[in-house]
Design a protein around this motif. Sequence first.
Motif, mmCIF file in Angstrom:
data_model
loop_
_atom_site.group_PDB
_atom_site.id
_atom_site.type_symbol
_atom_site.label_atom_id
_atom_site.label_comp_id
_atom_site.label_asym_id
_atom_site.label_seq_id
_atom_site.Cartn_x
_atom_site.Cartn_y
_atom_site.Cartn_z
ATOM 1 N N UNK A 1 0.865 -1.191 0.000
ATOM 2 C CA UNK A 1 0.000 0.000 0.000
ATOM 3 C C UNK A 1 0.893 1.231 0.000
ATOM 4 N N UNK A 2 0.566 2.157 -0.897
ATOM 5 C CA UNK A 2 1.402 3.351 -1.073
ATOM 6 C C UNK A 2 0.534 4.615 -1.026
ATOM 7 N N UNK A 3 1.182 5.665 -0.583
ATOM 8 C CA UNK A 3 0.595 7.014 -0.629
ATOM 9 C C UNK A 3 1.720 8.030 -0.520
ATOM 10 N N UNK A 4 1.464 9.232 -0.982
ATOM 11 C CA UNK A 4 2.442 10.327 -0.898
ATOM 12 C C UNK A 4 1.810 11.482 -0.121
ATOM 13 N N UNK A 5 2.452 11.834 0.972
ATOM 14 C CA UNK A 5 1.976 12.945 1.816
ATOM 15 C C UNK A 5 2.620 14.240 1.335
ATOM 16 N N UNK A 6 1.800 15.224 1.086
ATOM 17 C CA UNK A 6 2.278 16.561 0.689
ATOM 18 C C UNK A 6 1.833 17.568 1.740
ATOM 19 N N UNK A 7 2.767 18.411 2.227
ATOM 20 C CA UNK A 7 2.432 19.449 3.206
ATOM 21 C C UNK A 7 3.316 20.666 2.964
ATOM 22 N N UNK A 8 2.963 21.748 3.609
ATOM 23 C CA UNK A 8 3.671 23.035 3.471
ATOM 24 C C UNK A 8 4.491 23.266 4.731
ATOM 25 N N UNK A 9 5.769 23.561 4.557
ATOM 26 C CA UNK A 9 6.645 23.941 5.677
ATOM 27 C C UNK A 9 6.602 25.463 5.788
ATOM 28 N N UNK A 10 6.034 25.951 6.902
ATOM 29 C CA UNK A 10 5.888 27.392 7.103
ATOM 30 C C UNK A 10 7.220 28.020 7.493
ATOM 31 N N UNK A 11 7.239 29.366 7.482
ATOM 32 C CA UNK A 11 8.470 30.099 7.791
ATOM 33 C C UNK A 11 8.839 30.018 9.270
ATOM 34 N N UNK A 12 7.874 29.631 10.142
ATOM 35 C CA UNK A 12 8.196 29.498 11.558
ATOM 36 C C UNK A 12 8.541 28.066 11.948
ATOM 37 N N UNK A 13 8.662 27.132 10.964
ATOM 38 C CA UNK A 13 9.068 25.760 11.253
ATOM 39 C C UNK A 13 7.924 24.803 11.491
#
Length: 281
Positions: free
Chosen positions: A215-227
């Motif tokens: 089973x596969x998936x790709x997690x995408x998220x945003x790294x904000x400027x405050x970490x």
Amino acid sequence: MKHQNQNQEFRFNEVLFEHRNKEYGAYVLRNESDRILTKALFIGVSLMAAVSITPFVISALKGPIINEKITVCNFGPFDVKNVDTPEVIPPAKIIKPVSPPNTKTFDSSVPTPSSKAQDNVKKDPVPADAVAGLVNNFKGDPVTPNTHVPTTITVGTGPVINTPLPTIQEPVDKTKIADPGDVSVEASFNGGIDAFRNKVMNSFDGSGFESDDVMRTTITFIVEMDGTISGIKANGTNADFNNEAIRTIKSVKGKWTPAKNKKGEFVRSYFKFPISMKFDN
């Protein structure tokens, strides 16, 4: 008759207080009532007589009141004049004013300005050969011309240095997510990507998943400027596997170092993290 009445009253008291305590106050009062009333009568009459006589005694002890007033007159000695012969008043002397000595005076009044005012200042006549100049010379002496020649400044022959104008950098837009081509340094997890991967694997709850395939998936998220991270999404085909992957990413504790653009400034950026697992039946 009075004595008889007393005896009858005495006998009545004896019968009334028979077989009782005769030392009680009522028995004594009934036997001595006549004596007490007689004594009270004499005392009252004596007090009335004393009150009536007291004002006469006080007036007799006071001396006579003197109502006369003594007035003392002390106006001092009197100067008596003969009114028939009038007093002769000598005529007043007329004092002539004494003229002040000859002193110089100053006229402080300001003359009224006028276009026809006369110039009373004495000036020397201006000669015909006088030359105009900056010198305050009323006699008209000739003024020597200025023969000073300014020295020329020599310019060096060295190389010309052109200083470029300072460039004003635009501030980073905190709402914009940087494109991958504008990022010079990618975002990273504090401790390394391997530490982040181990935390994800340890926190992932695989109970309830059964599949022969991976089973596969790709997690995408945003790294904000405050970490911190935000906007977590998964693009796998299994919805339950996607939800568990998103929950696991959110549960991981730790800070991120944001990405940098080509100017060396921190920016917001996307980060992709693939997850693949196989569950044995």
